[in-house]
Scaffold this motif. Sequence first.
Motif, PDB file in Angstrom:
ATOM      1  N   ALA A 115      -3.041   1.142  -3.415  1.00 60.73           N
ATOM      2  CA  ALA A 115      -1.750   0.586  -3.832  1.00 60.73           C
ATOM      3  C   ALA A 115      -0.716   1.684  -4.087  1.00 60.73           C
ATOM      4  O   ALA A 115      -1.057   2.773  -4.568  1.00 60.73           O
ATOM      5  N   HIS A 137       0.837  -1.201   0.000  1.00 66.73           N
ATOM      6  CA  HIS A 137       0.000   0.000   0.000  1.00 66.73           C
ATOM      7  C   HIS A 137       0.876   1.256   0.000  1.00 66.73           C
ATOM      8  O   HIS A 137       1.973   1.271   0.570  1.00 66.73           O
ATOM      9  N   VAL A 176      -6.292  -1.918  -2.290  1.00 62.71           N
ATOM     10  CA  VAL A 176      -5.535  -3.065  -1.755  1.00 62.71           C
ATOM     11  C   VAL A 176      -6.525  -4.185  -1.431  1.00 62.71           C
ATOM     12  O   VAL A 176      -7.640  -3.923  -0.982  1.00 62.71           O
TER      13      VAL A 176
END
Length: 173
Positions: free
Chosen positions: A67, A61, A106
Amino acid sequence: MAEDPGAFAEDPDAFTIEPSPSGRLLCGGCAPHDVCRLGVEIAEARDDAVRFEVVCPPFWHGGPGVAHGGWTAAVFDDALNIVALRIEPRLVTKSLAVRYLRPVPVGRPMDLLARIERHSGRRWEVSAEMTLTGTPLATARAELRTRRPHHFARHEAWLARRSPSPNGPHAES
Ligand SMILES: CCCCCCCCCCCCCC(=O)SCCNC(=O)CCNC(=O)[C@H](O)C(C)(C)COP(=O)(O)OP(=O)(O)OC[C@H]1O[C@@H](n2cnc3c(N)ncnc32)[C@H](O)[C@@H]1OP(=O)(O)O
């Protein structure tokens, strides 16, 4: 990677990405683990296109729940190479351009479709799109090159000519 790593010390140009024992195409870093630590799995392969399922692991992350852009770029680099690696095993990336359209979550399965746009001689042009439930999150284009013979050996010879500089490792160009 099915080849004996010891062989690369003698002939670095013997290096190719080969299916792992479980049939995955993995980079050198992930091959010993037999799993892609970027979270990339091939879902479907056709002649000129490959569809992947990708999930960004939490340790990639870059902000809360989203991300790192480097994860997205690395995933595209892998996917764009894999689509051509199935035809030509000796490739390098010459350029990679990523467009970040929306934050990438994520831990959510996403779809990535990579395709060969053009191929002529050593030159490959490839493109890809990452989507979540049909909405594009990021796109990428890359130029790949089939490695010339002795690509890695030339690199090693070039590196060997660089003696450590008293001004630090980046003093020579
Ligand atoms: C499901 C599972 C998912 C996971 C999957 C994981 C799969 C893994 C996928 C992983 C995929 C990861 C993929 C990756 O990320 S590959 C890694 C990232 N890319 C690179 O490292 C490429 C670096 N760039 C180059 O090597 C060159 O620029 C290329 C080859 C692209 C040029 O190419 P091009 O056709 O444009 O030109 P040319 O061949 O005529 O060269 C031009 C000039 O460049 C110089 N030069 C060239 N070569 C070397 C050399 N070896 N040693 C030293 N110098 C070298 C040299 O000055 C030469 O001029 P000259 O001096 O000769 O006149």
